[in-house]
Design a protein around this motif. Structure first.
Motif, PDB file in Angstrom:
ATOM      1  N   ALA A  36       0.819  -1.214   0.000  1.00 29.07           N
ATOM      2  CA  ALA A  36       0.000   0.000   0.000  1.00 29.07           C
ATOM      3  C   ALA A  36       0.856   1.269   0.000  1.00 29.07           C
ATOM      4  O   ALA A  36       0.519   2.258  -0.654  1.00 29.07           O
ATOM      5  CB  ALA A  36      -0.909  -0.004   1.231  1.00 29.07           C
TER       6      ALA A  36
ATOM      7  N   ALA B 174      10.029   2.947  10.269  1.00 29.72           N
ATOM      8  CA  ALA B 174       9.877   3.854  11.419  1.00 29.72           C
ATOM      9  C   ALA B 174      10.825   3.508  12.562  1.00 29.72           C
ATOM     10  O   ALA B 174      10.726   4.088  13.638  1.00 29.72           O
ATOM     11  CB  ALA B 174       8.432   3.803  11.918  1.00 29.72           C
TER      12      ALA B 174
ATOM     13  N   VAL C 220      10.999  -8.577  14.252  1.00 32.75           N
ATOM     14  CA  VAL C 220      11.476  -8.823  12.892  1.00 32.75           C
ATOM     15  C   VAL C 220      11.706 -10.324  12.698  1.00 32.75           C
ATOM     16  O   VAL C 220      11.295 -10.911  11.691  1.00 32.75           O
ATOM     17  CB  VAL C 220      12.782  -8.052  12.616  1.00 32.75           C
TER      18      VAL C 220
HETATM   19  C1  LIG Z   1       9.541   1.843  16.577  1.00 36.25           C
HETATM   20  C2  LIG Z   1       9.657   0.348  16.415  1.00 36.25           C
HETATM   21  C3  LIG Z   1      10.797  -0.301  16.858  1.00 36.25           C
HETATM   22  C4  LIG Z   1      10.921  -1.678  16.706  1.00 36.25           C
HETATM   23  N1  LIG Z   1      12.071  -2.281  17.125  1.00 36.25           N
HETATM   24  C5  LIG Z   1      12.231  -3.610  16.924  1.00 36.25           C
HETATM   25  C6  LIG Z   1      13.456  -4.253  17.280  1.00 36.25           C
HETATM   26  O1  LIG Z   1      14.400  -3.618  17.757  1.00 36.25           O
HETATM   27  N2  LIG Z   1      13.565  -5.593  17.060  1.00 36.25           N
HETATM   28  C7  LIG Z   1      12.544  -6.326  16.510  1.00 36.25           C
HETATM   29  O2  LIG Z   1      12.709  -7.527  16.304  1.00 36.25           O
HETATM   30  N3  LIG Z   1      11.366  -5.733  16.163  1.00 36.25           N
HETATM   31  C8  LIG Z   1      11.192  -4.409  16.356  1.00 36.25           C
HETATM   32  N4  LIG Z   1      10.011  -3.805  16.001  1.00 36.25           N
HETATM   33  C9  LIG Z   1       8.901  -4.645  15.499  1.00 36.25           C
HETATM   34  C10 LIG Z   1       9.119  -5.060  14.041  1.00 36.25           C
HETATM   35  O3  LIG Z   1       9.496  -3.935  13.265  1.00 36.25           O
HETATM   36  C11 LIG Z   1       7.820  -5.661  13.498  1.00 36.25           C
HETATM   37  O4  LIG Z   1       7.408  -6.717  14.360  1.00 36.25           O
HETATM   38  C12 LIG Z   1       7.968  -6.239  12.090  1.00 36.25           C
HETATM   39  O5  LIG Z   1       8.680  -5.346  11.253  1.00 36.25           O
HETATM   40  C13 LIG Z   1       6.574  -6.527  11.530  1.00 36.25           C
HETATM   41  O6  LIG Z   1       6.641  -6.891  10.182  1.00 36.25           O
HETATM   42  P1  LIG Z   1       5.312  -7.257   9.353  1.00 36.25           P
HETATM   43  O7  LIG Z   1       5.766  -7.474   7.954  1.00 36.25           O
HETATM   44  O8  LIG Z   1       4.561  -8.329  10.022  1.00 36.25           O
HETATM   45  O9  LIG Z   1       4.365  -5.979   9.449  1.00 36.25           O
HETATM   46  P2  LIG Z   1       4.610  -4.465   8.930  1.00 36.25           P
HETATM   47  O10 LIG Z   1       6.033  -4.086   9.048  1.00 36.25           O
HETATM   48  O11 LIG Z   1       3.608  -3.650   9.653  1.00 36.25           O
HETATM   49  O12 LIG Z   1       4.254  -4.542   7.393  1.00 36.25           O
HETATM   50  C14 LIG Z   1       2.945  -4.604   6.909  1.00 36.25           C
HETATM   51  C15 LIG Z   1       2.930  -3.975   5.524  1.00 36.25           C
HETATM   52  O13 LIG Z   1       1.670  -4.242   4.907  1.00 36.25           O
HETATM   53  C16 LIG Z   1       1.247  -3.071   4.236  1.00 36.25           C
HETATM   54  N5  LIG Z   1      -0.204  -3.137   4.113  1.00 36.25           N
HETATM   55  C17 LIG Z   1      -1.122  -3.085   5.112  1.00 36.25           C
HETATM   56  N6  LIG Z   1      -2.367  -3.201   4.615  1.00 36.25           N
HETATM   57  C18 LIG Z   1      -2.230  -3.331   3.276  1.00 36.25           C
HETATM   58  C19 LIG Z   1      -3.166  -3.487   2.213  1.00 36.25           C
HETATM   59  N7  LIG Z   1      -4.483  -3.548   2.448  1.00 36.25           N
HETATM   60  N8  LIG Z   1      -2.701  -3.577   0.944  1.00 36.25           N
HETATM   61  C20 LIG Z   1      -1.362  -3.536   0.691  1.00 36.25           C
HETATM   62  N9  LIG Z   1      -0.437  -3.390   1.672  1.00 36.25           N
HETATM   63  C21 LIG Z   1      -0.862  -3.291   2.946  1.00 36.25           C
HETATM   64  C22 LIG Z   1       1.722  -1.942   5.127  1.00 36.25           C
HETATM   65  O14 LIG Z   1       1.795  -0.720   4.399  1.00 36.25           O
HETATM   66  C23 LIG Z   1       3.085  -2.458   5.569  1.00 36.25           C
HETATM   67  O15 LIG Z   1       4.108  -2.073   4.685  1.00 36.25           O
HETATM   68  C24 LIG Z   1       9.865  -2.433  16.123  1.00 36.25           C
HETATM   69  C25 LIG Z   1       8.720  -1.780  15.665  1.00 36.25           C
HETATM   70  C26 LIG Z   1       8.613  -0.402  15.801  1.00 36.25           C
HETATM   71  C27 LIG Z   1       7.381   0.293  15.282  1.00 36.25           C
END
Ligand SMILES: Cc1cc2nc3c(=O)[nH]c(=O)nc-3n(C[C@H](O)[C@H](O)[C@H](O)COP(=O)(O)OP(=O)(O)OC[C@H]3O[C@@H](n4cnc5c(N)ncnc54)[C@H](O)[C@@H]3O)c2cc1C
Length: 369
Positions: free
Chosen positions: A38, A48, A335
């Motif tokens: 998205a 972030a 992550v």
């Molecule tokens: C400030 C911060 C610090 C962190 N520090 C750490 C750390 O030190 N160590 C660690 O292990 N983890 C850390 N985390 C957590 C880690 O970043 C997340 O757990 C992980 O990145 C999640 O990945 P994900 O792919 O599941 O979700 P997300 O990263 O949320 O990705 C989801 C993606 O889907 C997209 N999306 C959503 N809905 C739609 C749709 N309808 N159509 C198309 N695309 C869509 C979004 O735009 C997004 O890009 C941190 C998180 C934050 C916010």
């Protein structure tokens, strides 16, 4: 409705750590997926993360964007491309001429980002419906809302960072809603600057880890109301504090551990300059539409995911897998877990596609939908 044909065997929605991992694994197993994101940049929450990530095995990095660069370099080698700026607004399961899903793009918001990596495609969302035989949803989470009247008044600042700009709370009355790590961390960040910090906790005790809880008594301007909910938020008007919070006792059972102010001493109204929400995250998943609720046809109630933290398998239609934060309990979101969960979803999807005897290439173009 215009549909993009041919139908791809596998689509990955979301290009955060989980979606990127799922895409890599699917490609590696011989099932090149279509990947839709998205946002105008891949990486999801990692975009972030502005502090070092020191707990991703073998690859400590300065910040999230550095880790994204590593991920994208790896995906480039595997030949995976990502369609950016394509929010999937809903998914429509179809059975004819054989089971498949239509992924309906929504309207893209925000200006195009000139800094997107060269390996990614840019599409203008909302143009065509996309077809896939199997779908991995790696769409992450969003901040949970209070769901009370007046919440829109605080929408813009409710999730603003307390670590990067704590100075801006100087001399202010700050209310933080929540009792977990992020709420207590927020209170500790803000307290050295704010006039008073009030934690409103729904339960009878803080859930934050003890290392954080132990720091609270050293800040005399932090007060805590347990078993408390906000009923309504109103603008207070004038040039003084900005919000009137109408409070009520929550239905949480009392607990010995809930040392602090009791519900008896709860004021009915609290005045605040800032209200910060730290009440957790919830999965964000595109709705599954029924034929009747497909846009442009008779309106019916959308069928939403019965999404909860445990995400029972039975709520997910066959042919769809959920990966990453959207599928993980809050305590495990990371992550490493997202990458592992993306791998798991890709392997399960590929096994399923093979069992259906679906070709790993896109289907031949078909008429109709
Ligand atoms: C400030 C911060 C610090 C962190 N520090 C750490 C750390 O030190 N160590 C660690 O292990 N983890 C850390 N985390 C957590 C880690 O970043 C997340 O757990 C992980 O990145 C999640 O990945 P994900 O792919 O599941 O979700 P997300 O990263 O949320 O990705 C989801 C993606 O889907 C997209 N999306 C959503 N809905 C739609 C749709 N309808 N159509 C198309 N695309 C869509 C979004 O735009 C997004 O890009 C941190 C998180 C934050 C916010």
């Amino acid at each position: 409705m215009k549909e993009d044909r041919p139908c791809r065997p596998l689509a990955v929605v979301g290009a955060g750590a989980a979606g990127l991992s799922a895409a890599l694994w699917a490609a590696r197993l011989g099932w090149m997926p279509a990947v839709f994101e998205a946002a105008d940049r891949p990486g999801g929450q990692l975009q972030a993360v502005h502090q070092p990530i020191i707990d991703y095995l073998g690859l400590p990095v300065r910040d999230g964007p550095e880790l994204i660069r590593h991920f994208l370099a790896h995906l480039r080698q595997a030949g995976v491309s990502i369609a950016l700026g394509v929010p999937i607004a809903g998914i429509l399961p179809r059975t004819e001429p054989r089971p498949h899903f239509l992924l309906v793009p929504g309207r893209k918001t925000g200006p195009p980002d000139a800094g997107a990596p060269a390996s990614t495609d840019r599409k203008n969302g909302g143009a065509s419906v996309l077809c896939a035989r199997a779908v991995i949803l790696a769409t992450g989470t969003r901040p949970r809302r209070l769901g009370v009247p007046g919440e829109a008044l605080i929408a813009e600042s409710a999730w603003s960072s307390t670590s990067r700009n704590a100075e801006r709370f100087r001399g202010r009355a700050v209310v933080i809603v929540g009792g977990g790590d992020r709420a207590v961390e927020g209170a500790l960040n803000v307290a050295p600057h704010a006039a008073v910090v009030t934690l409103l906790v729904r339960g009878a005790a803080l859930k934050a880890r003890s290392a954080l809880r132990q720091k609270l008594p050293s800040h005399r301007n932090i007060r805590i109301f347990y078993r408390t909910v906000i009923r309504r938020i109103e603008a207070s008007g004038g040039s003084g504090p900005r919000y009137r919070l109408l409070l009520a006792a929550s239905d949480a059972p009392p607990s010995e551990a809930g040392a602090g102010k009791t519900v008896e001493s709860l004021p009915p109204v609290l005045i605040a300059d800032d209200v910060l929400l730290r009440i957790g995250m919830e999965p964000v998943l595109p709705p599954i539409w029924t034929e009747a609720s497909e846009p442009g046809r008779a309106q019916a109630e959308d069928v939403f995911w019965a999404a909860d933290e445990a995400m029972p398998e039975k709520t997910v239609p066959e042919g769809i897998w959920i990966a990453g934060d959207a599928a993980l309990p809050a305590s495990e979101r990371s992550v490493a877990a997202a990458v592992g969960s993306g791998m798991q979803a890709a392997k399960r999807a590929v096994l399923w596609l093979e069992a259906q005897e679906i070709l790993s290439e896109a289907d031949a173009p078909e008429a109709g939908g």
